[in-house]
Write an enzyme that holds these catalytic residues in place. Structure first.
Site, PDB file in Angstrom:
ATOM      1  N   ARG A   1       0.615   6.303   7.820  1.00 30.72           N
ATOM      2  CA  ARG A   1       0.614   6.409   6.353  1.00 30.72           C
ATOM      3  C   ARG A   1       0.085   7.761   5.890  1.00 30.72           C
ATOM      4  O   ARG A   1       0.437   8.240   4.827  1.00 30.72           O
ATOM      5  CB  ARG A   1      -0.268   5.322   5.728  1.00 30.72           C
ATOM      6  CG  ARG A   1       0.290   3.918   5.809  1.00 30.72           C
ATOM      7  CD  ARG A   1      -0.461   3.016   4.836  1.00 30.72           C
ATOM      8  NE  ARG A   1      -0.306   1.603   5.118  1.00 30.72           N
ATOM      9  CZ  ARG A   1       0.698   0.846   4.677  1.00 30.72           C
ATOM     10  NH1 ARG A   1       1.649   1.376   3.951  1.00 30.72           N
ATOM     11  NH2 ARG A   1       0.755  -0.436   4.962  1.00 30.72           N
TER      12      ARG A   1
ATOM     13  N   LYS B   1      17.432   3.403   0.385  1.00 24.07           N
ATOM     14  CA  LYS B   1      18.400   3.248   1.486  1.00 24.07           C
ATOM     15  C   LYS B   1      19.499   2.324   0.989  1.00 24.07           C
ATOM     16  O   LYS B   1      19.486   1.122   1.270  1.00 24.07           O
ATOM     17  CB  LYS B   1      17.714   2.594   2.702  1.00 24.07           C
ATOM     18  CG  LYS B   1      16.774   3.480   3.474  1.00 24.07           C
ATOM     19  CD  LYS B   1      16.438   2.862   4.835  1.00 24.07           C
ATOM     20  CE  LYS B   1      15.076   2.254   4.841  1.00 24.07           C
ATOM     21  NZ  LYS B   1      14.627   1.784   6.173  1.00 24.07           N
TER      22      LYS B   1
ATOM     23  N   ASP C   1       4.398   3.117   6.463  1.00 26.11           N
ATOM     24  CA  ASP C   1       3.809   2.857   7.774  1.00 26.11           C
ATOM     25  C   ASP C   1       4.764   2.215   8.750  1.00 26.11           C
ATOM     26  O   ASP C   1       5.793   1.640   8.378  1.00 26.11           O
ATOM     27  CB  ASP C   1       2.608   1.910   7.612  1.00 26.11           C
ATOM     28  CG  ASP C   1       3.049   0.469   7.321  1.00 26.11           C
ATOM     29  OD1 ASP C   1       3.886   0.275   6.412  1.00 26.11           O
ATOM     30  OD2 ASP C   1       2.580  -0.446   8.020  1.00 26.11           O
TER      31      ASP C   1
ATOM     32  N   GLU D   1       7.497   2.311  -6.357  1.00 27.63           N
ATOM     33  CA  GLU D   1       7.642   1.799  -4.987  1.00 27.63           C
ATOM     34  C   GLU D   1       7.892   2.957  -4.031  1.00 27.63           C
ATOM     35  O   GLU D   1       8.500   3.963  -4.401  1.00 27.63           O
ATOM     36  CB  GLU D   1       8.859   0.859  -4.927  1.00 27.63           C
ATOM     37  CG  GLU D   1       8.568  -0.586  -4.648  1.00 27.63           C
ATOM     38  CD  GLU D   1       7.964  -0.893  -3.289  1.00 27.63           C
ATOM     39  OE1 GLU D   1       7.162  -0.095  -2.759  1.00 27.63           O
ATOM     40  OE2 GLU D   1       8.285  -1.948  -2.766  1.00 27.63           O
ATOM     41  N   ASP D   2       7.443   2.782  -2.800  1.00 28.51           N
ATOM     42  CA  ASP D   2       7.690   3.821  -1.808  1.00 28.51           C
ATOM     43  C   ASP D   2       9.168   3.882  -1.436  1.00 28.51           C
ATOM     44  O   ASP D   2       9.784   4.942  -1.459  1.00 28.51           O
ATOM     45  CB  ASP D   2       6.814   3.624  -0.559  1.00 28.51           C
ATOM     46  CG  ASP D   2       6.897   2.209   0.034  1.00 28.51           C
ATOM     47  OD1 ASP D   2       7.615   1.355  -0.520  1.00 28.51           O
ATOM     48  OD2 ASP D   2       6.230   1.966   1.059  1.00 28.51           O
TER      49      ASP D   2
ATOM     50  N   ASP E   1      14.773  -0.868   0.164  1.00 29.15           N
ATOM     51  CA  ASP E   1      15.548  -1.080   1.387  1.00 29.15           C
ATOM     52  C   ASP E   1      16.544  -2.215   1.110  1.00 29.15           C
ATOM     53  O   ASP E   1      17.553  -1.996   0.444  1.00 29.15           O
ATOM     54  CB  ASP E   1      14.536  -1.399   2.495  1.00 29.15           C
ATOM     55  CG  ASP E   1      15.112  -1.488   3.877  1.00 29.15           C
ATOM     56  OD1 ASP E   1      16.031  -0.724   4.195  1.00 29.15           O
ATOM     57  OD2 ASP E   1      14.632  -2.316   4.676  1.00 29.15           O
TER      58      ASP E   1
ATOM     59  N   PHE F   1      14.420   4.174   9.958  1.00 31.05           N
ATOM     60  CA  PHE F   1      13.083   3.681   9.654  1.00 31.05           C
ATOM     61  C   PHE F   1      12.157   4.884   9.528  1.00 31.05           C
ATOM     62  O   PHE F   1      12.014   5.672  10.454  1.00 31.05           O
ATOM     63  CB  PHE F   1      12.572   2.718  10.732  1.00 31.05           C
ATOM     64  CG  PHE F   1      11.365   1.987  10.251  1.00 31.05           C
ATOM     65  CD1 PHE F   1      11.493   0.892   9.413  1.00 31.05           C
ATOM     66  CD2 PHE F   1      10.092   2.435  10.576  1.00 31.05           C
ATOM     67  CE1 PHE F   1      10.377   0.247   8.910  1.00 31.05           C
ATOM     68  CE2 PHE F   1       8.970   1.791  10.081  1.00 31.05           C
ATOM     69  CZ  PHE F   1       9.113   0.689   9.248  1.00 31.05           C
ATOM     70  N   VAL F   2      11.557   5.014   8.364  1.00 37.13           N
ATOM     71  CA  VAL F   2      10.782   6.220   8.072  1.00 37.13           C
ATOM     72  C   VAL F   2       9.308   5.891   7.929  1.00 37.13           C
ATOM     73  O   VAL F   2       8.931   4.773   7.574  1.00 37.13           O
ATOM     74  CB  VAL F   2      11.296   6.913   6.787  1.00 37.13           C
ATOM     75  CG1 VAL F   2      12.726   7.380   6.975  1.00 37.13           C
ATOM     76  CG2 VAL F   2      11.180   6.006   5.576  1.00 37.13           C
TER      77      VAL F   2
ATOM     78  N   LYS G   1       0.825  -1.189   0.000  1.00 35.99           N
ATOM     79  CA  LYS G   1       0.000   0.000   0.000  1.00 35.99           C
ATOM     80  C   LYS G   1       0.867   1.250   0.000  1.00 35.99           C
ATOM     81  O   LYS G   1       0.391   2.348  -0.227  1.00 35.99           O
ATOM     82  CB  LYS G   1      -0.864   0.036   1.274  1.00 35.99           C
ATOM     83  CG  LYS G   1      -1.705  -1.178   1.510  1.00 35.99           C
ATOM     84  CD  LYS G   1      -2.375  -1.011   2.912  1.00 35.99           C
ATOM     85  CE  LYS G   1      -2.802  -2.358   3.399  1.00 35.99           C
ATOM     86  NZ  LYS G   1      -3.218  -2.311   4.820  1.00 35.99           N
ATOM     87  N   GLY G   2       2.146   1.050   0.291  1.00 35.12           N
ATOM     88  CA  GLY G   2       3.016   2.189   0.563  1.00 35.12           C
ATOM     89  C   GLY G   2       3.140   3.197  -0.558  1.00 35.12           C
ATOM     90  O   GLY G   2       3.358   4.382  -0.313  1.00 35.12           O
TER      91      GLY G   2
HETATM   92  P1  IMP Z   1      12.911  -4.279   0.907  1.00 34.44           P
HETATM   93  O1  IMP Z   1      12.343  -5.579   0.442  1.00 34.44           O
HETATM   94  O2  IMP Z   1      13.753  -4.488   2.139  1.00 34.44           O
HETATM   95  O3  IMP Z   1      13.623  -3.514  -0.161  1.00 34.44           O
HETATM   96  O4  IMP Z   1      11.727  -3.371   1.414  1.00 34.44           O
HETATM   97  C1  IMP Z   1      10.468  -3.596   0.968  1.00 34.44           C
HETATM   98  C2  IMP Z   1       9.403  -2.826   1.655  1.00 34.44           C
HETATM   99  O5  IMP Z   1       9.608  -2.717   3.064  1.00 34.44           O
HETATM  100  C3  IMP Z   1       9.269  -1.402   1.177  1.00 34.44           C
HETATM  101  O6  IMP Z   1       8.619  -1.308  -0.049  1.00 34.44           O
HETATM  102  C4  IMP Z   1       8.442  -0.834   2.301  1.00 34.44           C
HETATM  103  O7  IMP Z   1       7.092  -1.169   2.123  1.00 34.44           O
HETATM  104  C5  IMP Z   1       9.014  -1.540   3.513  1.00 34.44           C
HETATM  105  N1  IMP Z   1      10.016  -0.670   4.162  1.00 34.44           N
HETATM  106  C6  IMP Z   1      11.358  -0.749   4.067  1.00 34.44           C
HETATM  107  N2  IMP Z   1      11.945   0.221   4.786  1.00 34.44           N
HETATM  108  C7  IMP Z   1      10.938   0.931   5.338  1.00 34.44           C
HETATM  109  C8  IMP Z   1      10.901   2.097   6.183  1.00 34.44           C
HETATM  110  O8  IMP Z   1      11.922   2.689   6.582  1.00 34.44           O
HETATM  111  N3  IMP Z   1       9.660   2.531   6.526  1.00 34.44           N
HETATM  112  C9  IMP Z   1       8.507   1.943   6.102  1.00 34.44           C
HETATM  113  N4  IMP Z   1       8.506   0.873   5.305  1.00 34.44           N
HETATM  114  C10 IMP Z   1       9.711   0.370   4.933  1.00 34.44           C
HETATM  115 MG    MG Z   2       6.507  -0.919  -0.284  1.00 37.73          MG
END
Ligand code: IMP
Ligand code: MG
Length: 188
Positions: A169, A135, A163, A101-102, A105, A156-157, A45-46
Site C-alpha cells: 500500500r 478496469k 494492496d 475509490e481506489d 473492478d 492486478f495492481v 483502506k485503498g
Molecule cells: P470490485 O468490487 O470488483 O469493483 O472491486 C472492489 C475492490 O477490490 C476495490 O475497491 C479494491 O479495493 C479491490 N481491487 C480490485 N482490483 C484490484 C487490484 O487490481 N489491486 C488491488 N485491489 C483491487
Molecule cells: Mg477499494
C-alpha cells in the site's frame, strides 16, 4: 526479500499527482458555489492516499470522511452481500457527496453495498463517484464513474494505497504484480 514482485510500473508518483491535479480542477469546476457543502467519502483502506492528495487539489471548502465496506471475497459471488462496516460520522443531508475509490473492478462492492443509494436515502443532495483507476473489461454490474484517473487493462495492481494481502500500500507508484494468478480476492 520482498514477498512480491512488481512486473512493471504503470503510473509513476509524478504521473499520479499530475492526473489528480486535473481531477481536482474538474471537481472544483463542477461544484462552483463554495457555500454549498461538498463531502468526499473515501472507501477504506485503498482510497486513503488518493483521497488525501485529491482533497488538496480541490480548491474550494470541503469535508471528508471514510466508510469501510466488507469484501465480497470468499462469499459465493451470486449471494455475497457487501455490508457497511463503518459508516460516515457526519450527516450527509443536503450535501453534495463524492465517493472516492481506489479502483473500480467488477463493480460488485459498490453496487452490493448500496452505498450511493443509502446516501441518497439519507438526503444527500447528489452522489457522484470518483475512482483513481478503472478496469472496465472486468465489470460485472454496471457502475459508471463520474470521474476517473486512468483506465487500465485487466491487471492486478498494487501501490498508492492498493494492496495485495495488505502488502504494497505504501509504494508511491502503481505497479502490476508479477504473478498473474494473484487475484483481487486478497485485496480490500
Ligand atoms: P470490485 O468490487 O470488483 O469493483 O472491486 C472492489 C475492490 O477490490 C476495490 O475497491 C479494491 O479495493 C479491490 N481491487 C480490485 N482490483 C484490484 C487490484 O487490481 N489491486 C488491488 N485491489 C483491487
Ligand atoms: Mg477499494
Amino acid at each position: 526479500m520482498l514477498p512480491y514482485t512488481i512486473s512493471e510500473t504503470l503510473f509513476t508518483a509524478e504521473a499520479i499527482q499530475e492526473r489528480i491535479k486535473e481531477l481536482g480542477v474538474q471537481i472544483a469546476a463542477d461544484y462552483p458555489d463554495p457555500s454549498e457543502p461538498l463531502l468526499l467519502i473515501g472507501v477504506l483502506k485503498g482510497a486513503t492516499l488518493f483521497l488525501s492528495d485529491l482533497a488538496r487539489c480541490i480548491e474550494r471548502p470541503l469535508e471528508f470522511d471514510f466508510v469501510a465496506l466488507s469484501s465480497y471475497a470468499g462469499a459465493t459471488e451470486t449471494t455475497g452481500d457487501v455490508r457497511l462496516l463503518k459508516d460516515v460520522e457526519a450527516s450527509v443531508e443536503g450535501k453534495s457527496v463524492v465517493i472516492v475509490e481506489d479502483i473500480l473492478d467488477t463493480g460488485l462492492t459498490l453496487s452490493r453495498s448500496r452505498l450511493a443509494e443509502s446516501l441518497m436515502e439519507r438526503k444527500a443532495k447528489s452522489v457522484k463517484l470518483c475512482v483513481l483507476l478503472d478496469k472496465p473489461s472486468r465489470r460485472r454490474v454496471e457502475v459508471v464513474p463520474d470521474y476517473c484517473g486512468f483506465q487500465i487493462e485487466d491487471k492486478f495492481v498494487v501501490g498508492y494505497g492498493m494492496d495485495y494481502a495488505e502488502c504494497c500500500r505504501n509504494l508511491p507508484y502503481i505497479g502490476a504484480l508479477a504473478i498473474a494468478e494473484q487475484g483481487a480476492e486478497a485485496a480490500s
